[in-house]
Design a protein around this motif. Structure first.
Motif, mmCIF file in Angstrom:
data_model
loop_
_atom_site.group_PDB
_atom_site.id
_atom_site.type_symbol
_atom_site.label_atom_id
_atom_site.label_comp_id
_atom_site.label_asym_id
_atom_site.label_seq_id
_atom_site.Cartn_x
_atom_site.Cartn_y
_atom_site.Cartn_z
ATOM 1 N N GLY A 1 2.661 8.431 -51.947
ATOM 2 C CA GLY A 1 3.529 8.532 -51.044
ATOM 3 C C GLY A 1 4.620 7.262 -51.192
ATOM 4 O O GLY A 1 5.715 7.612 -50.778
ATOM 5 N N LEU A 2 4.352 6.095 -51.567
ATOM 6 C CA LEU A 2 5.135 5.111 -52.011
ATOM 7 C C LEU A 2 6.267 5.593 -53.075
ATOM 8 O O LEU A 2 7.323 5.232 -53.046
ATOM 9 N N ASP A 3 5.561 6.339 -54.041
ATOM 10 C CA ASP A 3 6.433 6.720 -55.079
ATOM 11 C C ASP A 3 7.446 7.743 -54.636
ATOM 12 O O ASP A 3 8.659 7.828 -54.771
ATOM 13 N N LEU A 4 7.063 8.683 -53.746
ATOM 14 C CA LEU A 4 7.784 9.843 -53.247
ATOM 15 C C LEU A 4 8.976 9.210 -52.358
ATOM 16 O O LEU A 4 10.135 9.492 -52.368
ATOM 17 N N VAL A 5 8.648 8.271 -51.579
ATOM 18 C CA VAL A 5 9.482 7.541 -50.780
ATOM 19 C C VAL A 5 10.427 6.766 -51.470
ATOM 20 O O VAL A 5 11.866 6.882 -51.033
ATOM 21 N N ALA A 6 10.128 6.068 -52.540
ATOM 22 C CA ALA A 6 11.106 5.475 -53.061
ATOM 23 C C ALA A 6 11.966 6.437 -54.170
ATOM 24 O O ALA A 6 13.463 6.207 -54.244
ATOM 25 N N LYS A 7 11.416 7.332 -54.662
ATOM 26 C CA LYS A 7 12.076 8.473 -55.434
ATOM 27 C C LYS A 7 13.228 9.068 -54.416
ATOM 28 O O LYS A 7 14.513 9.361 -54.821
ATOM 29 N N ILE A 8 12.980 9.329 -53.014
ATOM 30 C CA ILE A 8 14.105 10.025 -52.334
ATOM 31 C C ILE A 8 15.210 8.952 -51.646
ATOM 32 O O ILE A 8 16.271 9.221 -51.047
ATOM 33 N N LEU A 9 14.519 7.564 -51.537
ATOM 34 C CA LEU A 9 15.562 6.895 -50.805
ATOM 35 C C LEU A 9 16.060 5.701 -51.670
ATOM 36 O O LEU A 9 17.009 5.004 -51.230
ATOM 37 N N VAL A 10 15.862 5.208 -52.913
ATOM 38 C CA VAL A 10 16.207 3.976 -53.496
ATOM 39 C C VAL A 10 17.031 4.325 -54.812
ATOM 40 O O VAL A 10 16.608 5.200 -55.883
ATOM 41 N N ASP A 11 18.336 4.096 -54.451
ATOM 42 C CA ASP A 11 19.416 4.047 -55.651
ATOM 43 C C ASP A 11 19.048 2.920 -56.716
ATOM 44 O O ASP A 11 18.852 1.677 -56.005
ATOM 45 N N ALA A 12 19.651 2.908 -57.702
ATOM 46 C CA ALA A 12 19.381 1.649 -58.702
ATOM 47 C C ALA A 12 20.317 0.676 -58.026
ATOM 48 O O ALA A 12 21.295 1.076 -57.653
ATOM 49 N N GLY A 13 19.947 -0.589 -57.787
ATOM 50 C CA GLY A 13 20.716 -1.752 -57.495
ATOM 51 C C GLY A 13 20.714 -1.594 -55.843
ATOM 52 O O GLY A 13 21.036 -2.654 -55.062
ATOM 53 N N ALA A 14 20.192 -0.870 -55.147
ATOM 54 C CA ALA A 14 20.085 -0.820 -53.642
ATOM 55 C C ALA A 14 19.141 -1.826 -53.206
ATOM 56 O O ALA A 14 18.076 -1.820 -53.794
ATOM 57 N N PRO A 15 19.280 -2.462 -52.046
ATOM 58 C CA PRO A 15 18.466 -3.483 -51.464
ATOM 59 C C PRO A 15 17.006 -2.763 -50.938
ATOM 60 O O PRO A 15 17.382 -1.695 -50.138
ATOM 61 N N VAL A 16 15.943 -3.179 -51.185
ATOM 62 C CA VAL A 16 14.895 -2.803 -50.423
ATOM 63 C C VAL A 16 13.988 -4.106 -49.939
ATOM 64 O O VAL A 16 13.770 -4.777 -50.672
ATOM 65 N N ALA A 17 13.828 -3.969 -48.579
ATOM 66 C CA ALA A 17 12.995 -5.282 -48.165
ATOM 67 C C ALA A 17 11.654 -5.232 -48.135
ATOM 68 O O ALA A 17 11.228 -4.354 -47.875
#
Lengths: 407, 407
Positions: free
Chosen positions: A109-125
């Motif tokens: 689930g963590l992998d899938l969430v990051a795959k659809i929401l995280v662009d390179a360089g985007a902040p994640v808290a």
């Protein structure tokens, strides 16, 4: 081609960000016989419902063998999705089965969430400290991690309000409110309200991970964050801690607007989670099995928690700090001044005990005196012995530290 | 928050590249009773070794239940990795168990390979046509697909030499040499030699996918490409087609230099493939079970292939083209001029038969007259009926096409 020819492969930039799991590298060492490991997050194998698994596998292979062994829907087995929706309903969430995606463990689930929401360089808290496996799942998508200052109750609302959320925008705050890995801390009701209010005000979505929520010792945890802000929260759950991790069965609940993208990412990742495992677990749990089983796990872990609390009080040198968790699987301790948890690990393993240095759980350098201790893998007697050994290693180090250098 | 409040989530750029699987959307329609589906790549459920599975699950849960249900090594179950290495050794490869990574289906292998090798904007070469699931697995990593011209024997060596391979460089050529999905084509020995020579000359690594290699009808396929260029090839295999897909069990073999990065990507993706499934499959196959079982699957599929060849000859209108495959699960056909496979699909489904339009299998627009027909899911009698229905739909369309427009 000569055997020493250079590799024709070119690694992606993201591959350079992938590092071996500190925990897994330590676990390899601790597979040596004679090591008492407080390092791994392994549930007690005595808690696995083997008889129920045996009956369920036999029934699935008798009643629906072809369906269980055939390709299946990427969303997951419909009756299991319905069970998850109803189960979360009893915890205050309003979930349609159509929002439930069965995953190959909640790690996926963590992998899938990051795959659809995280662009390179985007902040994640992330919390401080946070789950190492989440850092590992998110890192390949090259976020800029933003560590949110946290206390014993979880992330601080003021720190959430300070998260950068302008375009391109912080993509989400990853938070583990119940008996957090690694700290064991529980986010109380007031903090939940304040965290959700701060996140809503900042329009900062939440990714709420809840593998340990059922493992409470005194009272059930407050309602999930997802129950308070459903359209702003992706919720992750797991059967690893209440049944068995070797089945690799978890789930996520997503707002309807996000679900189709997560589903497409799931299809691309592994088509679907093994249907056989989904049907077996549904067969085990469908008639209320967990209502009897989970209390036995709670009782076992409560006794182990108590044993570790007593052992820590008895054996850790003065200057050590910890709090007994009210659920889950972990103690988080801070060693006395002069102790570096990573530097001391080889001596501890040599003496026969392993732990995880707390540094591993920080996105940006952590407190080198912290350690994570699991209390669920070893027996009560072994916990006493392991902590006594750890205490001896620490005392020996501190005494050496006080002695004048050899001439 | 009002229920119509805009979502606080921001999608990653790559999520925009994820599209629903055409095959899976069609499969949903064809779950309706009464539809004879030639669309899905579902192995015949009658071929699943249910008795062997029953015995193996019982034995694993009797002998090593705690180990099977506990967290396990990300690399996979050691005896299964040893089995894979020995199995591939009999096909001409020289593989150490340390090069074998067990994956959650070979689809996951495609995801992991792309994760460590594909930067956004980097070229990735694929056959024409190619496996749709590979396009879906690679797409989230935002490659520039380069379609390599191919004939009935696979990709053309001249076209491989023409692949752009300057910096940042084409990352790999994805190739499925045995009974390819979707075309059913087999790459002969001479083409294998020429493809490997061209790839080596271009220093273009290969990703070789082999889910169907054991399903040969006349003679075993030539040795894998990986046997000819081991340091330049990642090889993917699967238990889905020789045992059962619902177990989601595959593997990859990587050159030693790449293995650690693939292992780290695997840890981040789902920690490990279900240990229970790995042990059950090893228990099934460890004493030569596949030596008896695979020939029964081959015989079943050969009879179905023969039935479809006869049915196509009997029912498809003049101007249709196809070749009988010598293994695997698929016929690839080209409909007469005037037929658009995608446009005709609704009429076909209405008449009770489903197929996959060939367009779906091209990275860059494909021949709209092509279709993929699976011959392994339906019985011999159903294949005759399904192809007869398809033929009637095509004849009806072609007759209408020839008639003058209604006044």
């Amino acid at each position: 081609m000569s055997p020493t020819a250079p590799s024709p492969f070119t690694l992606a930039g993201r591959a350079a960000r992938m590092n071996p799991s500190v925990i897994r590298e330590i676990l390899k060492v601790t597979e040596r016989p004679g090591i008492l490991s407080l390092a791994g997050g392994l549930p007690a194998p005595e808690s696995f419902p083997i008889d129920a698994m045996r009956e369920a596998t036999a029934r699935v292979l008798a009643d629906t063998p072809r369906e269980a062994l055939q390709y299946a829907a990427s969303e997951g087995f419909a009756p299991l999705r319905e069970w998850v929706a109803a189960h979360l309903g009893r915890q205050g969430m309003t979930v349609s089965p159509g929002q439930v995606l069965i995953t190959t463990g909640s790690q996926q689930g963590l992998d899938l969430v990051a795959k659809i929401l995280v662009d390179a360089g985007a902040p994640v808290a992330v919390e401080t400290p946070t789950y190492l496996g989440a850092l590992q799942a998110f890192s390949p998508f090259e976020p800029l991690f933003h560590s949110v200052a946290s206390d014993d109750h979880g992330p601080l609302p003021d720190a959430i309000r300070a998260v950068p959320h302008d375009a391109p925008g912080c993509r989400f705050l990853y938070v583990l409110p119940n008996f957090q890995n690694p700290t064991g801390r529980l986010m109380p009701e007031e903090r939940r309200q304040a965290v959700v209010a701060a996140a809503q005000a900042a329009r900062l979505p939440l990714v709420e991970d809840n593998p340990y929520g059922d493992l409470w010792f005194d009272a059930p945890p407050p309602a999930p964050l997802a129950a308070r802000w459903p359209e702003g929260t992706i919720y992750l759950g797991s059967f690893s801690k209440v049944l068995a991790p070797g089945l690799r069965l978890g789930y996520l609940v997503a707002p309807p607007a996000l679900y189709p993208k997560l589903l497409q990412a799931k299809q691309a990742a592994d088509l679907h989670t093994p249907g056989f495992n989904q049907r077996v677990v549904h067969e085990v749990i469908k008639n209320g099995f967990l209502d009897q089983h989970v209390p036995t796990v709670q009782a076992r872990y409560r006794a182990q928690r108590d044993a570790m609390a007593q052992a820590l009080a008895r054996h850790l040198p003065a200057g050590s700090e910890w709090q007994a968790p009210s659920g889950g699987m972990f103690f988080w301790a801070r060693l006395p001044a002069g102790c570096n948890a990573r530097a001391l690990l080889p001596a501890a393993v040599e003496a026969g005990v392993a732990y995880v240095p707390g540094e591993a759980f920080y996105a940006h350098g952590g407190d080198p005196r912290t350690i994570r201790l699991s209390f669920v893998t070893l027996s009560v007697a072994e916990i006493e012995q392991a902590v006594a050994t750890l205490g001896a290693v620490l005392r020996h180090h501190l005494q050496e530290d006080l002695q004048p250098p050899a001439p």
